[in-house]
Design an enzyme around this catalytic site. Structure first.
Site, PDB file in Angstrom:
ATOM      1  N   GLU A 174       0.834  -1.210   0.000  1.00  0.00           N
ATOM      2  CA  GLU A 174       0.000   0.000   0.000  1.00  0.00           C
ATOM      3  C   GLU A 174       0.866   1.256   0.000  1.00  0.00           C
ATOM      4  O   GLU A 174       0.627   2.193  -0.764  1.00  0.00           O
ATOM      5  CB  GLU A 174      -0.923   0.021   1.232  1.00  0.00           C
ATOM      6  CG  GLU A 174      -1.886  -1.156   1.313  1.00  0.00           C
ATOM      7  CD  GLU A 174      -1.313  -2.339   2.087  1.00  0.00           C
ATOM      8  OE1 GLU A 174      -0.080  -2.591   2.014  1.00  0.00           O
ATOM      9  OE2 GLU A 174      -2.093  -3.011   2.784  1.00  0.00           O
ATOM     10  N   CYS A 181      -0.088   1.459   7.344  1.00  0.00           N
ATOM     11  CA  CYS A 181      -0.720   1.710   6.037  1.00  0.00           C
ATOM     12  C   CYS A 181      -2.117   2.310   6.215  1.00  0.00           C
ATOM     13  O   CYS A 181      -2.535   3.167   5.431  1.00  0.00           O
ATOM     14  CB  CYS A 181      -0.790   0.432   5.222  1.00  0.00           C
ATOM     15  SG  CYS A 181       0.818  -0.068   4.580  1.00  0.00           S
TER      16      CYS A 181
HETATM   17 ZN   LIG Z   1       1.423  -1.839   5.765  1.00  0.00          ZN
END
Ligand SMILES: [Zn+2]
Length: 156
Positions: free
Chosen positions: A69, A104
């Site tokens: 990500e 993330c």
């Molecule tokens: Zn991550």
């Protein structure tokens, strides 16, 4: 009330199916010689519906490793896209879906769409069943330290 649902891939919109396919495809290029745990991610921007992909990139000292990500986010941001509509993440775990890690989740929260959220789709490479949720479900009460708009304006 559940904060996610698992649906058949075939029931999803063409837009979502395309994004999941991109995440599954980029996953095959993951650089993960230490964990052998490959992850792919694909971001759909709110404006222009652009797709930006990334995969996890590991490092022998581990700490500098980056998730799929967070490998995809800079590609979108460098092109000027600061609002994300949806994110697809693809990885294989036998008994569960692979959700974005905490770092993330916080990173993505910086780039929520105009509705203040991001649709999240978690898939396995087989793309049979997909877990559908929203970032607000994964990161409730996300950290906000100051008004973002004023900071962006100050940078101009
Ligand atoms: Zn991550």
């Amino acid at each position: 009330m559940d904060n996610f649902q698992i649906v058949d891939f075939t029931s999803l919109s063409e837009e979502v199916k395309k994004l999941i396919r991109e995440a599954v495809e980029i996953r095959t290029r993951a650089y993960c010689p230490y964990s052998n745990f490959a992850v792919g991610a694909a971001i759909l921007t709110e404006e222009d519906s652009k797709v930006y992909t990334g995969f996890n990139i590991e490092n022998s000292t581990l700490t500098p490793s980056i998730c799929a990500e967070r490998a995809a986010v800079p590609r979108a941001v460098c092109d000027g896209y600061l609002k994300f509509k949806m994110v697809a993440v693809a990885a294989h775990q036998n008994d569960s879906y692979t959700a974005p890690c905490g770092v993330c989740r916080q990173t993505l929260s910086e780039f929520c769409g105009s509705d203040g959220d991001i649709e999240i789709y978690l898939s396995k490479p087989t793309m049979d069943k997909v877990l559908c949720t929203k970032l607000s479900n994964l990161l409730p009460l996300s950290f906000v330290s100051y008004k973002k708009d004023s900071v962006i304006n100050n940078c101009k």
